[in-house]
Each structure stands twice: as structure tokens, then as C-alpha cells.
Design a protein around this motif. Structure first.
Motif, PDB file in Angstrom:
ATOM      1  N   ASN A 135     -87.069 -60.340 -31.137  1.00 12.23           N
ATOM      2  CA  ASN A 135     -87.397 -59.304 -32.127  1.00 12.23           C
ATOM      3  C   ASN A 135     -86.446 -58.109 -32.030  1.00 12.23           C
ATOM      4  O   ASN A 135     -86.826 -56.975 -32.282  1.00 12.23           O
ATOM      5  N   SER A 136     -85.197 -58.424 -31.719  1.00 10.59           N
ATOM      6  CA  SER A 136     -84.194 -57.365 -31.588  1.00 10.59           C
ATOM      7  C   SER A 136     -83.887 -56.680 -32.915  1.00 10.59           C
ATOM      8  O   SER A 136     -83.258 -55.622 -32.940  1.00 10.59           O
ATOM      9  N   ASN A 137     -84.329 -57.260 -34.020  1.00  9.25           N
ATOM     10  CA  ASN A 137     -84.131 -56.622 -35.325  1.00  9.25           C
ATOM     11  C   ASN A 137     -85.062 -55.434 -35.523  1.00  9.25           C
ATOM     12  O   ASN A 137     -84.770 -54.535 -36.332  1.00  9.25           O
ATOM     13  N   THR A 138     -86.176 -55.382 -34.785  1.00 11.75           N
ATOM     14  CA  THR A 138     -87.104 -54.256 -34.912  1.00 11.75           C
ATOM     15  C   THR A 138     -87.189 -53.410 -33.640  1.00 11.75           C
ATOM     16  O   THR A 138     -87.746 -52.313 -33.670  1.00 11.75           O
ATOM     17  N   ILE A 139     -86.649 -53.911 -32.529  1.00 14.89           N
ATOM     18  CA  ILE A 139     -86.687 -53.186 -31.256  1.00 14.89           C
ATOM     19  C   ILE A 139     -85.280 -52.692 -30.929  1.00 14.89           C
ATOM     20  O   ILE A 139     -84.355 -53.497 -30.795  1.00 14.89           O
ATOM     21  N   ASP A 140     -85.115 -51.384 -30.818  1.00  8.63           N
ATOM     22  CA  ASP A 140     -83.805 -50.808 -30.531  1.00  8.63           C
ATOM     23  C   ASP A 140     -83.413 -51.024 -29.073  1.00  8.63           C
ATOM     24  O   ASP A 140     -82.266 -51.343 -28.775  1.00  8.63           O
ATOM     25  N   SER A 141     -84.364 -50.837 -28.164  1.00  7.24           N
ATOM     26  CA  SER A 141     -84.118 -51.077 -26.738  1.00  7.24           C
ATOM     27  C   SER A 141     -85.441 -51.315 -26.036  1.00  7.24           C
ATOM     28  O   SER A 141     -86.500 -50.882 -26.498  1.00  7.24           O
ATOM     29  N   PHE A 142     -85.364 -52.020 -24.906  1.00  4.55           N
ATOM     30  CA  PHE A 142     -86.559 -52.340 -24.111  1.00  4.55           C
ATOM     31  C   PHE A 142     -86.108 -52.400 -22.664  1.00  4.55           C
ATOM     32  O   PHE A 142     -85.444 -53.346 -22.241  1.00  4.55           O
ATOM     33  N   ASP A 143     -86.431 -51.348 -21.903  1.00  5.92           N
ATOM     34  CA  ASP A 143     -85.944 -51.210 -20.537  1.00  5.92           C
ATOM     35  C   ASP A 143     -87.098 -51.211 -19.546  1.00  5.92           C
ATOM     36  O   ASP A 143     -88.129 -50.578 -19.786  1.00  5.92           O
ATOM     37  N   ALA A 144     -86.912 -51.933 -18.460  1.00 11.90           N
ATOM     38  CA  ALA A 144     -87.936 -52.026 -17.418  1.00 11.90           C
ATOM     39  C   ALA A 144     -87.582 -51.107 -16.259  1.00 11.90           C
ATOM     40  O   ALA A 144     -86.494 -51.194 -15.696  1.00 11.90           O
ATOM     41  N   TYR A 145     -88.507 -50.234 -15.931  1.00 12.11           N
ATOM     42  CA  TYR A 145     -88.386 -49.341 -14.776  1.00 12.11           C
ATOM     43  C   TYR A 145     -89.510 -49.660 -13.796  1.00 12.11           C
ATOM     44  O   TYR A 145     -90.472 -50.365 -14.130  1.00 12.11           O
ATOM     45  N   HIS A 146     -89.405 -49.124 -12.576  1.00 20.48           N
ATOM     46  CA  HIS A 146     -90.484 -49.221 -11.600  1.00 20.48           C
ATOM     47  C   HIS A 146     -90.679 -47.848 -10.975  1.00 20.48           C
ATOM     48  O   HIS A 146     -89.703 -47.136 -10.738  1.00 20.48           O
ATOM     49  N   SER A 147     -91.922 -47.482 -10.734  1.00 21.21           N
ATOM     50  CA  SER A 147     -92.219 -46.142 -10.243  1.00 21.21           C
ATOM     51  C   SER A 147     -91.723 -45.941  -8.813  1.00 21.21           C
ATOM     52  O   SER A 147     -91.875 -46.810  -7.962  1.00 21.21           O
ATOM     53  N   LEU A 148     -91.109 -44.788  -8.575  1.00 17.96           N
ATOM     54  CA  LEU A 148     -90.787 -44.341  -7.219  1.00 17.96           C
ATOM     55  C   LEU A 148     -91.851 -43.356  -6.748  1.00 17.96           C
ATOM     56  O   LEU A 148     -92.347 -43.444  -5.633  1.00 17.96           O
ATOM     57  N   ILE A 149     -92.178 -42.400  -7.635  1.00 18.88           N
ATOM     58  CA  ILE A 149     -93.228 -41.418  -7.357  1.00 18.88           C
ATOM     59  C   ILE A 149     -94.060 -41.296  -8.622  1.00 18.88           C
ATOM     60  O   ILE A 149     -93.539 -40.945  -9.681  1.00 18.88           O
TER      61      ILE A 149
END
Length: 206
Positions: A135-149
Motif C-alpha cells: 500500500n505504498s501508494n497511500t503510505i508515505d513512510s512507515f518506520d519501526a522504532y523501539h523505546s529506550l526511555i
């Protein structure tokens, strides 16, 4: 270039003060393209700020600002300012800017069992990330992070888009994705589906 670390400041807004705090932030905050951006929840009850950090050493540059925000925002807030520091992990669709700049952003939080984390990474690449890539035509970016604090530890997906909310949400609400969420709740998420949180925010000034 995507941020290696992302700081999110979350402000819970008093009822009736939604427009006032937006006007205050717009007037007084220094908004730079590559360092920070502001978003409001759709109902206006939350104002969030994204701050880009390439190194944890940069946190000291914001110390005075954090202290001032507590008093500057005092008359607009119904609670203390909540902050969380995130570390970048990976992206099925990588952001082209250090912090969100699109019309909308969705925060998708998942708390994953530590013992299942490595298996979860493989599973999400084959399921959640596959839906995103399709669905890259409707999603500009999708980034996965993980909490440090964070007061809410776990995985944070930062999904950015510019089109309508309804069109963006469709692949995340159909039967196929509901089955993916059920799999996640059964195998990976702490507390089952109760450990999943999502919320959409709009760019300040829209």
C-alpha cells in the motif's frame, strides 16, 4: 535522512484550550524542517512534538526547553508533559525526512514479549510490513522504532500519509489485517490485543 533517535513530547490539552495551545505553539515555537514538527490529535485533546536526534548527546541541547515548556504550557494542559525516547530499527517504507512532515501521522504502539521479540521481527516482516509495502501508494513512510526511555515501553510504528484517513485506514481494518492482529495478540503482544495502541494526528495548522 531518517532520525536514529526520535523524541516525542506528548501534551494532554484541557477541554476548550485546543485552539489556544495550537496558536501558542505556532506563534512561539521554532519549527525547523529537519529537527522538529508538531501534530494535534483529531479531537484536539493531544498536542505532540517530534524531535530528531542523531546522537543522544543532543538531548542536552533541549534541557532548558523542556523546563520552560512545563511553565509555558501550564494553562493549556490537564496533566504533565509525557516524553518518550525512541531508537530507530527498520522500515518497510523509509521516511525521507528526519521527522514527520506529512499531513497526517499514525502512531502504532505494540508491547512485545522479550522472549518472542526475535520471532516477532521475522513475523512482522512477512505480515504487517507486507501489507505496508503493498500500500505504498497511500503510505508515505512507515518506520519501526523501539523505546529506550518511555512510560509505555515497546515497539512504535510511525506511519505517515497525505491522503484521506479513510483510504489510508482501509488495509489496516479489513479482514486480512484483522487476522494478522489476532496472530499478534495470540503469539507476540504482551497482554494480547490489549497491548496494541493506535492514534492518528494531523499536522499543526491544517
Amino acid at each position: 535522512m531518517i532520525s536514529q533517535y526520535l523524541l516525542i513530547n506528548c501534551n494532554s490539552v484541557l477541554k476548550g484550550q485546543e485552539q489556544n495551545i495550537q496558536d501558542f505553539v505556532t506563534k512561539n515555537a521554532t519549527i525547523t524542517l529537519n529537527k522538529n514538527s508538531f501534530y494535534s490529535s483529531l479531537d484536539g485533546d493531544e498536542l505532540i512534538e517530534f524531535i530528531s536526534l542523531n546522537s543522544l548527546n543532543e538531548l542536552t541541547d533541549y534541557e532548558n526547553r523542556f523546563a520552560l515548556a512545563f511553565s509555558d504550557y501550564a494553562c493549556y494542559l490537564r496533566g504533565d508533559i509525557k516524553r518518550e525516547l525512541l531508537r530507530y530499527v527498520e522500515s518497510p517504507i523509509k521516511a525521507r525526512t528526519a521527522i514527520p512532515q506529512t499531513n497526517y501521522v499514525q502512531l502504532r504502539h505494540v508491547e512485545v514479549l522479550p522472549s518472542a521479540y526475535q520471532a516477532y521481527l521475522k513475523w512482522r516482516n512477512e505480515t504487517i510490513f507486507e501489507v505496508v509495502r503493498n500500500n505504498s501508494n497511500t503510505i508515505d513512510s512507515f518506520d519501526a522504532y523501539h523505546s529506550l526511555i518511555s512510560q509505555v515501553p515497546g515497539v512504535m510504528f510511525i506511519s505517515c500519509f497525505n491522503g484521506s484517513i479513510e483510504e489510508y485506514m482501509e488495509p489496516f481494518t479489513n479482514d486480512h489485517y484483522k487476522n494478522i492482529i489476532t496472530q499478534a495478540g495470540d503469539s507476540y503482544i504482551t497482554g494480547g490485543n490489549e497491548g496494541l495502541y493506535t492514534k492518528v494526528y494531523k499536522k499543526l495548522g491544517m
